[in-house]
Scaffold this motif. Structure first.
Motif, PDB file in Angstrom:
ATOM      1  N   CYS A 139       0.746  -1.407  -0.186  1.00 55.47           N
ATOM      2  CA  CYS A 139      -0.091  -0.155  -0.078  1.00 55.47           C
ATOM      3  C   CYS A 139       0.825   1.268   0.079  1.00 55.47           C
ATOM      4  O   CYS A 139       0.340   2.370  -0.014  1.00 55.47           O
ATOM      5  N   ALA A 140       2.117   1.113  -0.107  1.00 47.98           N
ATOM      6  CA  ALA A 140       3.058   2.319  -0.261  1.00 47.98           C
ATOM      7  C   ALA A 140       2.794   3.118  -1.432  1.00 47.98           C
ATOM      8  O   ALA A 140       2.765   4.309  -1.696  1.00 47.98           O
ATOM      9  N   THR A 141       2.664   2.175  -2.777  1.00 50.28           N
ATOM     10  CA  THR A 141       2.057   2.709  -3.995  1.00 50.28           C
ATOM     11  C   THR A 141       1.246   1.844  -4.506  1.00 50.28           C
ATOM     12  O   THR A 141       1.403   0.288  -4.090  1.00 50.28           O
ATOM     13  N   ASN A 142       0.699   2.006  -5.775  1.00 53.85           N
ATOM     14  CA  ASN A 142      -0.311   0.903  -6.239  1.00 53.85           C
ATOM     15  C   ASN A 142       0.758  -0.204  -6.937  1.00 53.85           C
ATOM     16  O   ASN A 142       0.172  -1.071  -6.889  1.00 53.85           O
ATOM     17  N   SER A 143       2.133   0.337  -7.647  1.00 48.98           N
ATOM     18  CA  SER A 143       2.872  -0.670  -8.295  1.00 48.98           C
ATOM     19  C   SER A 143       3.308  -1.795  -7.405  1.00 48.98           C
ATOM     20  O   SER A 143       3.419  -2.831  -7.731  1.00 48.98           O
TER      21      SER A 143
ATOM     22  N   GLU B 166       4.804   6.324   5.357  1.00 51.53           N
ATOM     23  CA  GLU B 166       4.377   7.557   5.182  1.00 51.53           C
ATOM     24  C   GLU B 166       5.303   8.509   4.132  1.00 51.53           C
ATOM     25  O   GLU B 166       4.795   9.172   3.345  1.00 51.53           O
ATOM     26  N   THR B 167       6.706   8.296   4.280  1.00 48.03           N
ATOM     27  CA  THR B 167       7.507   9.207   3.507  1.00 48.03           C
ATOM     28  C   THR B 167       7.883   8.537   2.069  1.00 48.03           C
ATOM     29  O   THR B 167       8.230   9.151   1.120  1.00 48.03           O
ATOM     30  N   GLY B 168       7.911   7.134   2.036  1.00 49.82           N
ATOM     31  CA  GLY B 168       8.096   6.530   0.850  1.00 49.82           C
ATOM     32  C   GLY B 168       9.677   6.199   0.936  1.00 49.82           C
ATOM     33  O   GLY B 168      10.150   5.768  -0.260  1.00 49.82           O
TER      34      GLY B 168
END
Length: 338
Positions: free
Chosen positions: A192-196, A227-229
């Motif tokens: 869930c950090a990014t869609n990819s 949060e920050t990625g």
């Protein structure tokens, strides 16, 4: 500027007359529906513009603003930097220019409007990568120009975007590890950090399920701050107590960090443990092992994005929504037969 595509160019590829191409594009009678659709699709792919549109575009060179989070271009030349370069090449080939603006974590938190929007310096905006929905909603509301996304989509609303096939790529990588004899396979990427990252996990999960293997929670390993990625291998990548024989990583950079961590713990890659990545892009010197990976066709991603942008600027018909670009496995040195 690249040479304008003519009816004769399309006709030569299809193997019909220019009259037939003209009839197909203007919806006249005398052309079968199958041939009409084939000609229209090819004309779109080749970047054909009707004479009226071509004249209008010839007098103006469009500026395309490009927004990328600074963390994606920080420290090392990244996949997103490569994506931006390809986007610039395709823009120039269509007589356009790009304006790059980096977006900080603070900009997103405070929902700060990008300078290129405040100064009205772009005729369209391309957003590369994930940012918060609140930030993007404000961007779209204030931009006043078309907005197109790359490597991002929103499952709660329809946006124009071009993405790589993350699900299929990770699925193929996991299948490859299985075919190489691996049965204990972990996934590295903060869900869930990014869609990819999530899509790549789901591709991994599908392969695991199809081969009747166990999906273990302790083998789903974070690689970055949610949060920050930001990727912090010492803080975020924690090796499990019971080790798998192979890892599927959501990116080549994560794979490189993981390999270094494994080597520090005394494991040899791929003799002891195999590792695969994603993107087929890694800054030279980061890893001493060539990583087996999945390469998305970023040239096609860039071409499709510029196509959408120009169609939206001209207010012409185009294929809206999500466009998925494929890729292929790249076999290197980080996987061994089990």
């Amino acid at each position: 500027m690249a040479k304008a595509v003519k009816l004769a160019d399309i006709a030569a590829v299809v193997g019909v007359s220019t009259v037939t191409v003209s009839k197909a594009l203007s919806d006249q009678k005398g052309v079968s529906e199958e041939l009409r659709e084939k000609i229209k699709q090819l004309a779109e792919e080749m970047g054909y513009q009707p004479p009226s549109t071509a004249k209008k575009f010839a007098s103006k060179k469009f500026n395309i603003g490009v927004l990328v989070r600074d963390i994606y271009l920080d420290k090392y030349a990244s996949f997103y930097w490569q994506l931006y370069q390809e986007l610039t090449k395709k823009a120039v080939s269509r007589g356009c220019f790009t304006i790059l603006e980096l977006v900080s974590c603070n900009d997103i938190t405070t929902i700060k409007t990008p300078a290129l929007v405040q100064e009205h310096s772009a005729d369209a905006v391309v957003v590369i990568g994930a940012m918060s929905r609140e930030y993007l909603l404000k961007l779209e509301a204030e931009a006043g120009v078309p907005v197109v996304y790359m490597d991002y989509y929103d499952n709660e609303r329809e946006v124009d975007t071009v993405i790589g096939n993350s699900f299929y790529g990770s699925y193929m990588l996991t299948n490859y590890l299985y075919n190489m004899g691996h049965r204990d396979i972990a996934y590295v990427g903060t869900l869930c950090a990014t869609n990819s990252i999530t899509d790549r996990y789901l591709g991994y999960q599908k392969s695991i399920m199809e081969h009747n293997l166990e999906i273990r929670k302790d083998w789903i390993i974070d690689d970055r701050d949610l949060e920050t990625g930001m990727i912090d291998p010492d803080k975020n990548i924690c090796l499990p107590k019971e080790m798998p024989t192979a890892f599927v990583c959501n990116s080549d950079l994560t794979a490189a960090y993981l390999i270094k961590k494994l080597q520090k713990e005394g494991y040899q890659v791929p003799t002891d443990i195999s590792v695969v990545g994603f993107d087929n892009y890694l800054y030279p010197g980061i890893c001493d092992i060539e990583i087996t990976t999945f390469e998305v066709d970023i040239s096609e991603m860039a071409r499709r994005t510029i196509h959408k942008v120009l169609k939206k600027i001209a207010n012409e018909k185009y294929t809206s929504g999500v466009f998925i670009v494929g890729g292929h496995l790249v076999h290197k040195d980080s996987v061994a037969q089990r």
